[in-house]
Design a protein around this motif. Structure first.
Motif, PDB file in Angstrom:
ATOM      1  N   SER A  20     116.669   3.711  41.189  1.00 33.33           N
ATOM      2  CA  SER A  20     115.881   4.929  40.988  1.00 33.33           C
ATOM      3  C   SER A  20     114.751   4.689  40.000  1.00 33.33           C
ATOM      4  O   SER A  20     113.645   5.211  40.155  1.00 33.33           O
ATOM      5  N   SER A  21     115.015   3.893  38.964  1.00 36.21           N
ATOM      6  CA  SER A  21     113.968   3.569  37.986  1.00 36.21           C
ATOM      7  C   SER A  21     112.859   2.756  38.631  1.00 36.21           C
ATOM      8  O   SER A  21     111.664   2.977  38.361  1.00 36.21           O
ATOM      9  N   LEU A  22     113.249   1.819  39.504  1.00 37.67           N
ATOM     10  CA  LEU A  22     112.258   1.001  40.195  1.00 37.67           C
ATOM     11  C   LEU A  22     111.392   1.856  41.117  1.00 37.67           C
ATOM     12  O   LEU A  22     110.167   1.687  41.172  1.00 37.67           O
ATOM     13  N   ILE A  23     112.022   2.775  41.816  1.00 36.55           N
ATOM     14  CA  ILE A  23     111.286   3.657  42.726  1.00 36.55           C
ATOM     15  C   ILE A  23     110.301   4.526  41.955  1.00 36.55           C
ATOM     16  O   ILE A  23     109.144   4.688  42.351  1.00 36.55           O
ATOM     17  N   SER A  24     110.763   5.075  40.840  1.00 41.86           N
ATOM     18  CA  SER A  24     109.891   5.909  40.016  1.00 41.86           C
ATOM     19  C   SER A  24     108.700   5.116  39.493  1.00 41.86           C
ATOM     20  O   SER A  24     107.557   5.589  39.507  1.00 41.86           O
ATOM     21  N   ALA A  25     108.962   3.886  39.039  1.00 45.36           N
ATOM     22  CA  ALA A  25     107.885   3.037  38.532  1.00 45.36           C
ATOM     23  C   ALA A  25     106.906   2.672  39.638  1.00 45.36           C
ATOM     24  O   ALA A  25     105.681   2.679  39.440  1.00 45.36           O
ATOM     25  N   LEU A  26     107.433   2.352  40.808  1.00 48.30           N
ATOM     26  CA  LEU A  26     106.581   1.994  41.938  1.00 48.30           C
ATOM     27  C   LEU A  26     105.702   3.167  42.350  1.00 48.30           C
ATOM     28  O   LEU A  26     104.500   3.008  42.590  1.00 48.30           O
ATOM     29  N   TYR A  27     106.305   4.337  42.411  1.00 50.84           N
ATOM     30  CA  TYR A  27     105.541   5.521  42.804  1.00 50.84           C
ATOM     31  C   TYR A  27     104.445   5.827  41.783  1.00 50.84           C
ATOM     32  O   TYR A  27     103.312   6.149  42.145  1.00 50.84           O
ATOM     33  N   SER A  28     104.785   5.707  40.501  1.00 50.73           N
ATOM     34  CA  SER A  28     103.799   5.954  39.448  1.00 50.73           C
ATOM     35  C   SER A  28     102.671   4.930  39.499  1.00 50.73           C
ATOM     36  O   SER A  28     101.492   5.262  39.317  1.00 50.73           O
ATOM     37  N   PHE A  29     103.021   3.667  39.768  1.00 50.50           N
ATOM     38  CA  PHE A  29     102.011   2.609  39.845  1.00 50.50           C
ATOM     39  C   PHE A  29     101.008   2.896  40.961  1.00 50.50           C
ATOM     40  O   PHE A  29      99.789   2.812  40.761  1.00 50.50           O
ATOM     41  N   VAL A  30     101.512   3.232  42.122  1.00 47.49           N
ATOM     42  CA  VAL A  30     100.625   3.522  43.252  1.00 47.49           C
ATOM     43  C   VAL A  30      99.753   4.734  42.960  1.00 47.49           C
ATOM     44  O   VAL A  30      98.560   4.759  43.269  1.00 47.49           O
ATOM     45  N   SER A  31     100.338   5.754  42.339  1.00 45.97           N
ATOM     46  CA  SER A  31      99.594   6.975  42.059  1.00 45.97           C
ATOM     47  C   SER A  31      98.489   6.745  41.033  1.00 45.97           C
ATOM     48  O   SER A  31      97.373   7.260  41.166  1.00 45.97           O
ATOM     49  N   GLN A  32      98.777   5.951  40.000  1.00 46.81           N
ATOM     50  CA  GLN A  32      97.823   5.773  38.916  1.00 46.81           C
ATOM     51  C   GLN A  32      96.789   4.694  39.222  1.00 46.81           C
ATOM     52  O   GLN A  32      95.606   4.859  38.924  1.00 46.81           O
ATOM     53  N   VAL A  33      97.239   3.590  39.804  1.00 45.03           N
ATOM     54  CA  VAL A  33      96.325   2.471  40.026  1.00 45.03           C
ATOM     55  C   VAL A  33      95.509   2.671  41.298  1.00 45.03           C
ATOM     56  O   VAL A  33      94.294   2.490  41.307  1.00 45.03           O
ATOM     57  N   GLU A  34      96.182   3.051  42.371  1.00 46.49           N
ATOM     58  CA  GLU A  34      95.496   3.206  43.646  1.00 46.49           C
ATOM     59  C   GLU A  34      95.003   4.632  43.889  1.00 46.49           C
ATOM     60  O   GLU A  34      94.307   4.885  44.863  1.00 46.49           O
ATOM     61  N   GLU A  35      95.400   5.558  42.993  1.00 50.43           N
ATOM     62  CA  GLU A  35      95.060   6.974  43.150  1.00 50.43           C
ATOM     63  C   GLU A  35      95.464   7.469  44.533  1.00 50.43           C
ATOM     64  O   GLU A  35      94.710   8.117  45.240  1.00 50.43           O
ATOM     65  N   ASP A  36      96.674   7.127  44.892  1.00 43.89           N
ATOM     66  CA  ASP A  36      97.191   7.469  46.213  1.00 43.89           C
ATOM     67  C   ASP A  36      98.690   7.713  46.080  1.00 43.89           C
ATOM     68  O   ASP A  36      99.266   7.617  44.993  1.00 43.89           O
ATOM     69  N   THR A  37      99.346   8.047  47.182  1.00 48.65           N
ATOM     70  CA  THR A  37     100.789   8.223  47.191  1.00 48.65           C
ATOM     71  C   THR A  37     101.395   7.270  48.214  1.00 48.65           C
ATOM     72  O   THR A  37     100.719   6.827  49.140  1.00 48.65           O
ATOM     73  N   ILE A  38     102.655   6.955  48.036  1.00 43.35           N
ATOM     74  CA  ILE A  38     103.354   6.083  48.967  1.00 43.35           C
ATOM     75  C   ILE A  38     104.346   6.926  49.762  1.00 43.35           C
ATOM     76  O   ILE A  38     105.173   7.638  49.198  1.00 43.35           O
ATOM     77  N   ASN A  39     104.236   6.884  51.068  1.00 46.44           N
ATOM     78  CA  ASN A  39     105.107   7.681  51.937  1.00 46.44           C
ATOM     79  C   ASN A  39     106.254   6.862  52.518  1.00 46.44           C
ATOM     80  O   ASN A  39     107.290   7.424  52.869  1.00 46.44           O
ATOM     81  N   ALA A  40     106.045   5.562  52.644  1.00 48.22           N
ATOM     82  CA  ALA A  40     107.096   4.717  53.203  1.00 48.22           C
ATOM     83  C   ALA A  40     106.907   3.286  52.722  1.00 48.22           C
ATOM     84  O   ALA A  40     105.786   2.838  52.494  1.00 48.22           O
ATOM     85  N   LEU A  41     108.009   2.592  52.568  1.00 47.48           N
ATOM     86  CA  LEU A  41     107.997   1.190  52.173  1.00 47.48           C
ATOM     87  C   LEU A  41     108.966   0.456  53.101  1.00 47.48           C
ATOM     88  O   LEU A  41     110.168   0.701  53.080  1.00 47.48           O
ATOM     89  N   GLN A  42     108.425  -0.429  53.928  1.00 47.84           N
ATOM     90  CA  GLN A  42     109.249  -1.136  54.904  1.00 47.84           C
ATOM     91  C   GLN A  42     109.557  -2.538  54.413  1.00 47.84           C
ATOM     92  O   GLN A  42     108.663  -3.319  54.082  1.00 47.84           O
ATOM     93  N   MET A  43     110.855  -2.844  54.376  1.00 41.41           N
ATOM     94  CA  MET A  43     111.317  -4.161  53.982  1.00 41.41           C
ATOM     95  C   MET A  43     111.989  -4.808  55.190  1.00 41.41           C
ATOM     96  O   MET A  43     111.991  -4.257  56.288  1.00 41.41           O
ATOM     97  N   ALA A  44     112.561  -5.970  54.991  1.00 41.16           N
ATOM     98  CA  ALA A  44     113.136  -6.698  56.124  1.00 41.16           C
ATOM     99  C   ALA A  44     114.305  -5.946  56.755  1.00 41.16           C
ATOM    100  O   ALA A  44     114.420  -5.869  57.977  1.00 41.16           O
TER     101      ALA A  44
END
Length: 252
Positions: A20-44
Motif C-alpha cells: 500500500s505504501s508503494l502504491i501511494s508513493a507511485l501514485y503521488s510520483f505520477v501525479s506530481q512529476v507527470e502531472e497526470d494520474t495512473i489508471n492501470a499498471l500492467q505487470m507480467a
C-alpha cells in the motif's frame, strides 16, 4: 491502508502494508512529476487498476490475462458503495483509528468479488471458444447471454445431426455444461438440479445464465415447457416424445 479484501482461494505472501505504501508513493510520483494520474499498471502476472477519490486510492488487482475493461463497472460500483456506506467519515486530513468499522463492508466486497470472478471465468471460456465478443460480454445481461451462447452452440455442435443419429441429446448437453464450468448442475436421469448457492454467478434468480441457456437448447429440441414457482424454489419441466419428463429444480 484502511482495508484489504481478497478471494477466499487467493493467498498472498506479500506485505500488504509495504504494498500500500508503494502504491501511494507511485501514485503521488505520477501525479506530481507527470502531472497526470495512473489508471492501470500492467505487470507480467498482475494488472493493478487504480481510482482516486476524496484523497483515497482504491486498487483492484487482476490476473494479467483479464481485460481491465471487463471490471470497470464493478470497480466503480464498489467505490460508490464505499462512500455510500461511510458518508459520515471525513477522510481529508484525518486518520481513521478504528479500522474495524470496515469489517461488514469487507464481507460485502468479498461476495461481489466472488461473483465477479465467477463471471470472468465464464467470460474467458466463452471468448476463447469464440461464442461471444468482448462487446457482447460487456453489454448483455447474463440471461440474454445464455440465450446467445445456446443459439451459437446449436450451430457449432450441429446437434440436429445428433438427433438423426439417435444419439443421447442430454448427454451432449451435459458435456457442454461441463465445458462452461457448470459443475453446480447435476442431472439425475431426466432431472436437472441447479444449485445457485454453489454457482454464485448471477446477482438474482431472474438473471440466470444457465436457466436461459438450458431453456433455449431444450426448446430447440421441441421439449414442452411448464414453469411453476413456490416461494424461492422454481421448477421447470420439459417433456417430449423421446423423454417422458425433464425438469430443472433451481435452488435459490
Amino acid at each position: 491502508m484502511l482495508f484489504q479484501v481478497q478471494l477466499p482461494h487467493h493467498k498472498s505472501d506479500s506485505d500488504s502494508f509495504l504494498r500500500s505504501s508503494l502504491i501511494s508513493a507511485l501514485y503521488s510520483f505520477v501525479s506530481q512529476v507527470e502531472e497526470d494520474t495512473i489508471n492501470a499498471l500492467q505487470m507480467a502476472k498482475v494488472t493493478f487498476m487504480f481510482r482516486k477519490q476524496n484523497d483515497l486510492i482504491f486498487m483492484l488487482a487482476l490476473d494479467s490475462t483479464i481485460n481491465p475493461v471487463w471490471c470497470e463497472a464493478d470497480f466503480e460500483y464498489l467505490i460508490q458503495e464505499f462512500f455510500r456506506t461511510f458518508p459520515e467519515v471525513q477522510w481529508q486530513g484525518e486518520v481513521v483509528l478504528n479500522l474495524r468499522i470496515f469489517d461488514t463492508f469487507k464481507e460485502e466486497v468479498k461476495k461481489h468479488l466472488v461473483r465477479l470472478n465467477r463471471r470472468l471465468e465464464l467470460g474467458i471460456v466463452l471468448l476463447n471458444e469464440r461464442l461471444i465478443t468482448d462487446d457482447e460480454f460487456l453489454a448483455k445481461d447474463l440471461e440474454v447471454l445464455g440465450m446467445v451462447v445456446a443459439q451459437r452452440l446449436l450451430q457449432s455442435y450441429q446437434l440436429r445431426e445428433a438427433i438423426h443419429q439417435r444419439r443421447d441429446i442430454l448427454a451432449i448437453i451435459d458435456t457442454i455444461l461441463d465445458s462452461l464450468n457448470g459443475s453446480h448442475i447435476e442431472r439425475q436421469a431426466t432431472q436437472y438440479i441447479l444449485d445457485c448457492d454453489v454457482c454464485l454467478l448471477c446477482p438474482s434468480s431472474s438473471d440466470c445464465f444457465f436457466e436461459t441457456f438450458l431453456d433455449t437448447l431444450l426448446t430447440y429440441f421441441n421439449f414442452k415447457q411448464i414453469i411453476s414457482q413456490y416461494e424461492k424454489k422454481r421448477t421447470l419441466k420439459w417433456s417430449s416424445s423421446s423423454h417422458n419428463e425433464l425438469k430443472s429444480v433451481i435452488k435459490v
